[in-house]
Design a protein around this motif. Structure first.
Motif, mmCIF file in Angstrom:
data_model
loop_
_atom_site.group_PDB
_atom_site.id
_atom_site.type_symbol
_atom_site.label_atom_id
_atom_site.label_comp_id
_atom_site.label_asym_id
_atom_site.label_seq_id
_atom_site.Cartn_x
_atom_site.Cartn_y
_atom_site.Cartn_z
ATOM 1 N N TYR A 137 0.859 -1.194 0.000
ATOM 2 C CA TYR A 137 0.000 0.000 0.000
ATOM 3 C C TYR A 137 0.884 1.228 0.000
ATOM 4 N N PHE A 138 1.900 1.203 -0.830
ATOM 5 C CA PHE A 138 2.915 2.249 -0.818
ATOM 6 C C PHE A 138 3.245 2.645 -2.254
ATOM 7 N N PRO A 139 2.250 3.249 -2.961
ATOM 8 C CA PRO A 139 2.488 3.601 -4.359
ATOM 9 C C PRO A 139 3.526 4.727 -4.482
ATOM 10 N N GLU B 201 2.070 -6.569 6.989
ATOM 11 C CA GLU B 201 2.116 -5.240 7.619
ATOM 12 C C GLU B 201 3.558 -4.724 7.552
ATOM 13 N N PHE B 202 3.727 -3.430 7.317
ATOM 14 C CA PHE B 202 5.085 -2.863 7.262
ATOM 15 C C PHE B 202 5.844 -3.181 8.547
ATOM 16 N N ASP B 203 5.119 -3.090 9.641
ATOM 17 C CA ASP B 203 5.656 -3.291 10.974
ATOM 18 C C ASP B 203 6.231 -4.705 11.200
ATOM 19 N N MET C 130 11.593 -5.509 1.078
ATOM 20 C CA MET C 130 11.748 -4.409 0.110
ATOM 21 C C MET C 130 10.434 -3.661 0.094
ATOM 22 N N ALA C 131 10.442 -2.453 0.669
ATOM 23 C CA ALA C 131 9.160 -1.778 0.900
ATOM 24 C C ALA C 131 9.368 -0.265 0.995
ATOM 25 N N GLY C 132 10.157 0.282 0.080
ATOM 26 C CA GLY C 132 10.496 1.705 0.211
ATOM 27 C C GLY C 132 11.090 1.936 1.588
ATOM 28 N N MET C 133 11.865 0.957 2.029
ATOM 29 C CA MET C 133 12.345 0.988 3.415
ATOM 30 C C MET C 133 13.592 1.856 3.568
ATOM 31 N N THR C 134 13.495 2.796 4.495
ATOM 32 C CA THR C 134 14.601 3.717 4.752
ATOM 33 C C THR C 134 15.682 3.050 5.585
ATOM 34 N N VAL C 135 16.932 3.320 5.197
ATOM 35 C CA VAL C 135 18.074 2.833 5.982
ATOM 36 C C VAL C 135 18.207 3.734 7.215
ATOM 37 N N GLU D 156 19.174 2.599 13.594
ATOM 38 C CA GLU D 156 18.474 1.692 14.498
ATOM 39 C C GLU D 156 18.115 0.377 13.791
ATOM 40 N N ARG D 157 17.601 0.480 12.576
ATOM 41 C CA ARG D 157 17.248 -0.744 11.828
ATOM 42 C C ARG D 157 18.492 -1.566 11.516
ATOM 43 N N LYS D 158 19.627 -0.857 11.328
ATOM 44 C CA LYS D 158 20.881 -1.567 11.012
ATOM 45 C C LYS D 158 21.317 -2.474 12.157
ATOM 46 N N VAL E 243 0.452 9.104 11.166
ATOM 47 C CA VAL E 243 1.608 8.475 10.528
ATOM 48 C C VAL E 243 1.276 7.006 10.252
ATOM 49 N N GLN E 244 2.155 6.355 9.482
ATOM 50 C CA GLN E 244 2.030 4.898 9.314
ATOM 51 C C GLN E 244 2.944 4.267 10.351
ATOM 52 N N LEU E 245 2.363 3.345 11.122
ATOM 53 C CA LEU E 245 3.065 2.712 12.240
ATOM 54 C C LEU E 245 4.469 2.229 11.883
ATOM 55 N N SER E 246 5.425 2.623 12.707
ATOM 56 C CA SER E 246 6.823 2.152 12.605
ATOM 57 C C SER E 246 7.582 2.626 11.376
ATOM 58 N N THR E 247 7.013 3.556 10.613
ATOM 59 C CA THR E 247 7.763 4.109 9.483
ATOM 60 C C THR E 247 8.646 5.229 10.013
ATOM 61 N N THR E 248 9.540 5.714 9.169
ATOM 62 C CA THR E 248 10.436 6.777 9.636
ATOM 63 C C THR E 248 9.649 8.052 9.954
ATOM 64 N N GLY E 249 8.545 8.293 9.236
ATOM 65 C CA GLY E 249 7.709 9.453 9.560
ATOM 66 C C GLY E 249 7.258 9.363 11.014
ATOM 67 N N ILE F 299 4.582 11.460 5.835
ATOM 68 C CA ILE F 299 4.743 10.227 5.055
ATOM 69 C C ILE F 299 5.700 10.486 3.893
ATOM 70 N N ASP F 300 6.226 9.421 3.316
ATOM 71 C CA ASP F 300 7.157 9.547 2.190
ATOM 72 C C ASP F 300 6.509 10.302 1.027
ATOM 73 N N ASN F 301 7.351 11.065 0.306
ATOM 74 C CA ASN F 301 6.795 12.003 -0.686
ATOM 75 C C ASN F 301 6.062 11.356 -1.851
ATOM 76 N N ASP G 106 17.433 7.383 2.319
ATOM 77 C CA ASP G 106 17.792 6.380 1.313
ATOM 78 C C ASP G 106 16.969 5.111 1.507
ATOM 79 N N TYR G 107 16.474 4.557 0.410
ATOM 80 C CA TYR G 107 15.744 3.285 0.460
ATOM 81 C C TYR G 107 16.709 2.142 0.107
ATOM 82 N N ALA G 108 16.570 1.024 0.800
ATOM 83 C CA ALA G 108 17.391 -0.152 0.474
ATOM 84 C C ALA G 108 16.628 -1.425 0.829
HETATM 85 N N1 GLN Z 1 10.358 4.946 4.084
HETATM 86 C C1 GLN Z 1 9.559 4.724 5.222
HETATM 87 C C2 GLN Z 1 10.236 3.791 6.185
HETATM 88 O O1 GLN Z 1 11.111 3.087 5.849
HETATM 89 C C3 GLN Z 1 8.170 4.212 4.889
HETATM 90 C C4 GLN Z 1 8.142 2.902 4.187
HETATM 91 C C5 GLN Z 1 6.748 2.322 3.996
HETATM 92 O O2 GLN Z 1 5.764 2.799 4.545
HETATM 93 N N2 GLN Z 1 6.623 1.304 3.215
HETATM 94 O O3 GLN Z 1 9.886 3.730 7.328
#
Ligand code: GLN
Length: 265
Positions: free
Chosen positions: A49-51, A86-88, A103-108, A111-113, A154-160, A199-201, A225-227
């Motif tokens: 759900y991340f167009p 779920e992204f979470d 792989m989900a537009g996930m920001t580096v 903390e995630r590292k 916000v979307q739960l657990s995203t960088t936003g 939220i992401d642009n 950055d997304y990775a």
């Molecule tokens: N880029 C944001 C993050 O990594 C949102 C990613 C997403 O919602 N899929 O938290």
């Protein structure tokens, strides 16, 4: 009598030839099936759900991440399987080996590292702020200002979520509402339950285009950055995927896919 016997024999011969041919045929199919299933599967966890990075077109998940992952799988001779969760749950699922990669537009983030390893970055994102067209909010500073009471979705657990919750500190519990999808957050903004969504642009643009009376502020909150993420002990796969990704970046494939979904500016 002889004639009848001849006919019976002929029929039996035709039948056995047909059976043999049939056997050959099914053997070939079996061989093809074995060859296909012998292809190693590359399971990608995402939140679709991340167009334009991942979203449904009918019952198919398409988007930048889906296409880049397919190009990687093709290069590696693997069969791509995309799983929508779920992204979470993506990071935990990858950590426990349930999925090969996330792989989900996930920001580096640092903390995630600590929980997962990341590939090289293949795209960049910006945390944007969506507000109603007539909103008095002109930047994130207005939300963070002394005495401000604006509520943020916000979307739960995203960088936003992580950045605004950090910046608001103690006030976050009361002022930040976490939704399971960006779509839900934007719906809450449209119905006045929150004053802004962070939220992401790129998804922000899709959501605003699909609703009325919302706008994205010009001021950016954070750029990132997304990775692709992998379990920490899965360096073999990470290195393989990274090798393929490097080639796909170098030969312009990744840029071509990004441009196809995000009109070149
Ligand atoms: N880029 C944001 C993050 O990594 C949102 C990613 C997403 O919602 N899929 O938290």
């Amino acid at each position: 009598m002889k004639k009848i016997l001849a006919i019976v024999l002929a029929v039996a011969m035709i039948a056995s030839v047909a059976m043999l041919a049939g056997c050959g045929q099914s053997k070939q199919n079996d061989a093809a099936a074995t060859a296909d299933s012998a292809k190693e599967t590359l399971t990608m966890a995402t939140n679709a759900y991340f167009p334009p990075y991942e979203y449904y077109e009918g019952d198919k998940i398409i988007g930048i991440d889906a296409e880049v992952a397919q190009a990687i799988a093709d290069k590696l001779g693997m069969e791509l399987k995309i799983v929508d969760i779920e992204f979470d749950s993506i990071i935990t699922g990858v950590q426990t080996g349930k999925y090969d990669m996330g792989m989900a537009g996930m920001t580096v983030t640092d903390e995630r590292k600590q929980s997962v390893d990341f590939s090289d970055s293949y795209a960049t994102g910006i945390q944007s702020v969506i507000v109603p067209e007539n909103s008095p909010i002109t930047s994130v500073d207005d939300i963070l200002a002394e005495g401000a009471t604006y509520k943020v979705g916000v979307q739960l657990s995203t960088t936003g979520d992580i950045y605004i919750s950090d910046d608001l500190g103690d006030a976050a519990a009361e002022r930040v509402t976490q939704f399971q999808t960006g779509n839900d957050a934007v719906a809450a903004l449209s119905s006045g339950k929150v004053d802004a969504v962070i939220i992401d642009n790129e998804p922000a643009k899709s959501y605003v285009a699909a609703s009325t009376g919302l706008k994205i502020l010009d001021t950016e909150y954070v750029s990132e950055d997304y990775a692709i993420c992998f379990a920490k002990d899965n360096t073999a796969l990470k290195d393989k995927v990274n090798g393929a990704l490097k080639e796909l970046i170098a030969d312009g494939t990744v840029k071509g896919i990004v441009d196809k979904y995000i009109s070149a500016k």
